[in-house]
Design a protein around this motif. Structure first.
Motif, PDB file in Angstrom:
ATOM      1  N   LEU A 156       0.831  -1.212   0.000  1.00  0.00           N
ATOM      2  CA  LEU A 156       0.000   0.000   0.000  1.00  0.00           C
ATOM      3  C   LEU A 156       0.864   1.260   0.000  1.00  0.00           C
ATOM      4  CD1 LEU A 156      -2.751  -1.121   2.562  1.00  0.00           C
ATOM      5  CD2 LEU A 156      -2.980  -0.903   0.069  1.00  0.00           C
ATOM      6  N   PHE A 157       1.994   1.184   0.697  1.00  0.00           N
ATOM      7  CA  PHE A 157       2.937   2.311   0.707  1.00  0.00           C
ATOM      8  C   PHE A 157       3.453   2.583  -0.706  1.00  0.00           C
ATOM      9  CE2 PHE A 157       7.316   3.794   0.749  1.00  0.00           C
ATOM     10  CZ  PHE A 157       7.223   4.951   1.509  1.00  0.00           C
ATOM     11  N   ILE A 215      -4.335  15.744  -4.229  1.00  0.00           N
ATOM     12  CA  ILE A 215      -4.061  14.305  -4.290  1.00  0.00           C
ATOM     13  C   ILE A 215      -2.674  13.999  -3.750  1.00  0.00           C
ATOM     14  CG2 ILE A 215      -3.743  12.334  -5.846  1.00  0.00           C
ATOM     15  CD1 ILE A 215      -5.929  13.472  -7.609  1.00  0.00           C
ATOM     16  N   LYS A 216      -1.701  14.851  -4.102  1.00  0.00           N
ATOM     17  CA  LYS A 216      -0.343  14.655  -3.595  1.00  0.00           C
ATOM     18  C   LYS A 216      -0.317  14.706  -2.071  1.00  0.00           C
ATOM     19  CE  LYS A 216       2.831  16.050  -7.275  1.00  0.00           C
ATOM     20  NZ  LYS A 216       3.758  14.932  -7.071  1.00  0.00           N
ATOM     21  N   ARG A 217      -1.039  15.675  -1.493  1.00  0.00           N
ATOM     22  CA  ARG A 217      -1.074  15.808  -0.032  1.00  0.00           C
ATOM     23  C   ARG A 217      -1.717  14.576   0.620  1.00  0.00           C
ATOM     24  NH1 ARG A 217      -3.062  22.142   0.684  1.00  0.00           N
ATOM     25  NH2 ARG A 217      -1.042  23.093   0.109  1.00  0.00           N
ATOM     26  N   VAL A 218      -2.836  14.129   0.034  1.00  0.00           N
ATOM     27  CA  VAL A 218      -3.544  12.973   0.601  1.00  0.00           C
ATOM     28  C   VAL A 218      -2.659  11.732   0.584  1.00  0.00           C
ATOM     29  CG1 VAL A 218      -5.454  11.358   0.244  1.00  0.00           C
ATOM     30  CG2 VAL A 218      -5.852  13.829   0.064  1.00  0.00           C
ATOM     31  N   PHE A 240       0.619  11.587   0.197  1.00  0.00           N
ATOM     32  CA  PHE A 240       1.826  11.752   1.002  1.00  0.00           C
ATOM     33  C   PHE A 240       1.523  11.429   2.468  1.00  0.00           C
ATOM     34  CE2 PHE A 240       4.626  14.249   3.726  1.00  0.00           C
ATOM     35  CZ  PHE A 240       5.870  13.846   3.247  1.00  0.00           C
ATOM     36  N   THR A 241       0.363  11.906   2.931  1.00  0.00           N
ATOM     37  CA  THR A 241      -0.069  11.576   4.294  1.00  0.00           C
ATOM     38  C   THR A 241      -0.256  10.071   4.440  1.00  0.00           C
ATOM     39  OG1 THR A 241      -1.221  13.698   4.472  1.00  0.00           O
ATOM     40  CG2 THR A 241      -1.825  11.987   6.064  1.00  0.00           C
ATOM     41  N   GLY A 242      -0.853   9.452   3.409  1.00  0.00           N
ATOM     42  CA  GLY A 242      -1.027   8.000   3.435  1.00  0.00           C
ATOM     43  C   GLY A 242       0.302   7.274   3.498  1.00  0.00           C
ATOM     44  N   MET A 243       1.319   7.769   2.778  1.00  0.00           N
ATOM     45  CA  MET A 243       2.653   7.163   2.821  1.00  0.00           C
ATOM     46  C   MET A 243       3.232   7.203   4.228  1.00  0.00           C
ATOM     47  SD  MET A 243       4.195   8.800  -0.689  1.00  0.00           S
ATOM     48  CE  MET A 243       5.880   8.625  -0.096  1.00  0.00           C
ATOM     49  N   VAL A 244       3.079   8.354   4.893  1.00  0.00           N
ATOM     50  CA  VAL A 244       3.599   8.492   6.260  1.00  0.00           C
ATOM     51  C   VAL A 244       2.895   7.526   7.209  1.00  0.00           C
ATOM     52  CG1 VAL A 244       3.833  10.050   8.237  1.00  0.00           C
ATOM     53  CG2 VAL A 244       4.286  10.886   5.916  1.00  0.00           C
ATOM     54  N   ALA A 283       3.471   5.750  -5.710  1.00  0.00           N
ATOM     55  CA  ALA A 283       3.300   5.857  -7.161  1.00  0.00           C
ATOM     56  C   ALA A 283       2.275   6.922  -7.515  1.00  0.00           C
ATOM     57  CB  ALA A 283       2.877   4.497  -7.730  1.00  0.00           C
ATOM     58  N   VAL A 284       1.144   6.935  -6.795  1.00  0.00           N
ATOM     59  CA  VAL A 284       0.103   7.942  -7.054  1.00  0.00           C
ATOM     60  C   VAL A 284       0.642   9.333  -6.732  1.00  0.00           C
ATOM     61  CG1 VAL A 284      -2.185   8.759  -6.406  1.00  0.00           C
ATOM     62  CG2 VAL A 284      -1.758   6.306  -6.627  1.00  0.00           C
ATOM     63  N   TYR A 285       1.349   9.455  -5.611  1.00  0.00           N
ATOM     64  CA  TYR A 285       1.937  10.748  -5.221  1.00  0.00           C
ATOM     65  C   TYR A 285       2.929  11.241  -6.275  1.00  0.00           C
ATOM     66  CZ  TYR A 285       5.152  13.927  -2.850  1.00  0.00           C
ATOM     67  OH  TYR A 285       5.974  14.997  -2.531  1.00  0.00           O
ATOM     68  N   TYR A 286       3.753  10.346  -6.786  1.00  0.00           N
ATOM     69  CA  TYR A 286       4.828  10.720  -7.700  1.00  0.00           C
ATOM     70  C   TYR A 286       4.296  11.144  -9.069  1.00  0.00           C
ATOM     71  CZ  TYR A 286       9.244  10.481 -10.233  1.00  0.00           C
ATOM     72  OH  TYR A 286      10.352  10.783 -10.996  1.00  0.00           O
TER      73      TYR A 286
END
Length: 247
Positions: free
Chosen positions: A136-137, A152-155, A157-161, A142-145
């Motif tokens: 999932l990370f 979407i990037k913020r969401v 990125f938060t999910g990655m953390v 991939a979606v963030y990049y």
């Protein structure tokens, strides 16, 4: 006559073609528990083991009202398949046959919180949870990049953390649970009645008495004695011949 001979040979061939496990199951279904035990134990004596074999052995001994080997084999089965509810239930029934009523002293403090949390899953399960979270990370990364939208990037990125933190927690919990399981030495009392001594000496004072089927933890060994601890935190020394270590 020839037909009867062929039928007889076919039946004997099928019987002898059966594995010891299948033979044991047949004996068990017919109520011949001692013969079933011989078949299951022949599997263990050959160097093979499985949760199913230990579970069936536990059932046989339970049917014969032999509490110590019943509890022992259910505990062995649970080690190999810790999430099996049927094993857990049958172990609980077997423990009701024991004489000693030992009240478990609950842990307190931060160590209890960690222990309760990590023991929620077997360490193998924690490993799979970490793998799923890592997947999932990578998806979030991939979606963030590749995304151009700021929201979407913020969401993601938060999910990655969040996923990264959960991965660390899963790995820590898995190693903690593995270390706890591997360092613990549970054993079952096999003697009908045994005196636990205050010192590792047959002539020392009796601290308390235990009976067949009681579970304990081995803390250390000295000569012919185990230093043991019960769930109520009582400690003492017991002769090695009176117990059987589960692992």
């Amino acid at each position: 006559m020839k037909k009867l001979l062929y039928i007889f040979l076919l039946i004997t061939h099928v019987f002898w073609a059966q594995t010891p496990f299948e033979k044991g199951n047949d004996f068990y279904q017919n109520g011949n528990y001692k013969a079933a035990i011989n078949q299951y134990e022949s599997i263990l004596n050959s160097g093979q083991e499985s949760a199913e074999v230990y579970f069936n052995l536990g059932n046989c001994y339970y049917k014969l009202n032999k509490v110590a080997p019943a509890v022992y084999n259910f505990e062995k089965a649970l080690l190999l398949n810790p999430n099996d509810t049927e094993i857990q239930n049958n172990l609980a029934f077997a423990k009701k046959m024991t004489i000693d009523e030992i009240q478990e002293v609950p842990e307190v403090g931060f160590s209890k919180i960690i222990s309760d949390f990590s023991s929620g899953f077997h360490y193998d399960t924690w490993a799979w949870i970490a793998i799923i979270l890592a997947s999932l990370f990578l998806v979030s990364f991939a979606v963030y990049y590749f995304s151009y939208a700021t929201v979407i990037k913020r969401v993601f990125f938060t999910g990655m953390v969040v996923f990264l933190l959960l991965i660390v927690v899963s790995i820590f919990s898995g190693f903690y649970e593995q270390n706890r399981i591997e360092n613990e030495r549970p054993a079952i009392v096999f003697a009908d009645t045994v005196s636990v001594k205050s010192e590792p000496n047959p002539a020392s004072q009796k601290a308390f008495t235990l009976h067949a089927g009681t579970k304990l933890i081995v803390l250390e060994d000295l000569d012919n004695f185990h230093k043991i601890q019960l769930a109520d935190l009582k400690e003492g020394w017991i002769e090695k011949s009176a117990v059987k270590v589960i692992k």
